[in-house]
Design a protein around this motif. Structure first.
Motif, mmCIF file in Angstrom:
data_model
loop_
_atom_site.group_PDB
_atom_site.id
_atom_site.type_symbol
_atom_site.label_atom_id
_atom_site.label_comp_id
_atom_site.label_asym_id
_atom_site.label_seq_id
_atom_site.Cartn_x
_atom_site.Cartn_y
_atom_site.Cartn_z
ATOM 1 N N GLU A 24 58.978 -45.267 54.748
ATOM 2 C CA GLU A 24 58.240 -44.679 55.861
ATOM 3 C C GLU A 24 59.108 -44.813 57.112
ATOM 4 O O GLU A 24 59.747 -45.834 57.324
ATOM 5 N N HIS A 71 54.427 -42.141 62.526
ATOM 6 C CA HIS A 71 55.086 -42.609 61.302
ATOM 7 C C HIS A 71 54.937 -41.564 60.214
ATOM 8 O O HIS A 71 54.142 -40.635 60.346
ATOM 9 N N HIS A 94 54.464 -40.308 56.168
ATOM 10 C CA HIS A 94 53.909 -40.588 54.848
ATOM 11 C C HIS A 94 54.794 -39.840 53.856
ATOM 12 O O HIS A 94 54.660 -38.633 53.703
ATOM 13 N N SER A 148 45.923 -43.867 56.675
ATOM 14 C CA SER A 148 45.509 -44.653 55.515
ATOM 15 C C SER A 148 44.500 -45.694 56.008
ATOM 16 O O SER A 148 44.328 -45.885 57.212
ATOM 17 N N ASP A 163 46.298 -47.913 58.184
ATOM 18 C CA ASP A 163 46.588 -47.317 59.497
ATOM 19 C C ASP A 163 45.377 -47.453 60.418
ATOM 20 O O ASP A 163 45.504 -47.757 61.603
HETATM 21 ZN ZN LIG Z 1 50.276 -44.437 57.362
#
Ligand SMILES: [Zn+2]
Length: 140
Positions: free
Chosen positions: A23, A81, A83, A91, A94
């Motif tokens: 990532e 960021h 994925h 997520s 996150d």
């Molecule tokens: Zn993430």
């Protein structure tokens, strides 16, 4: 609405591809004008987690970026960021780690051949998608 220059989007996508399979992550800075969030600078940071599923911004680089923002009279607008193999939505982790409801959380998905970027505001575990308006590169 979050206003982002096309070239910044391309740079984020290029950097995120370079970092694969990890990532990639970074910060965004700029100004707020009325209801608009205008991105003026992107910071590309190292993911100290060196993970394909998590990221942590390198603390020293984060410190340097904040210093640079101050020098440019920009404010921290949020972070971004990638994925590498999942959708451009936060997520569970996150959402859990989103500490500031004022920030924009940008996620770039490299799941498909065309990179997809989404932005979110996250407050008390609830996510709201933010409109991203892509504009042409600004001439200096
Ligand atoms: Zn993430």
């Amino acid at each position: 609405m979050l206003i982002l220059q096309q070239n910044y989007f391309s740079q984020i996508a290029a950097y995120a591809r370079q970092q694969l399979p990890l990532e990639a992550c970074g910060l965004i800075a700029g100004i707020k004008e009325n209801e608009n969030i205008i991105v003026k600078k992107i910071y590309f940071l190292n993911n100290v987690d060196k993970s394909v599923r998590h990221f942590s911004l390198a603390p020293q680089e984060q410190f340097q970026a904040i210093k640079d923002m101050r020098q440019n009279n920009y404010i921290l607008l949020g972070n971004w960021h990638s994925h590498p193999s999942s959708a451009a939505v936060p997520s569970t982790e996150d959402i859990k780690l989103a500490y500031d409801p004022a920030l924009s959380y940008l996620i770039l998905s490299l799941q498909y051949s065309t990179p997809l970027l989404n932005s979110f505001k996250i407050k008390n575990g609830f996510i709201t998608k933010e409109i991203i308006h892509i504009i042409p590169e600004e001439k200096r």
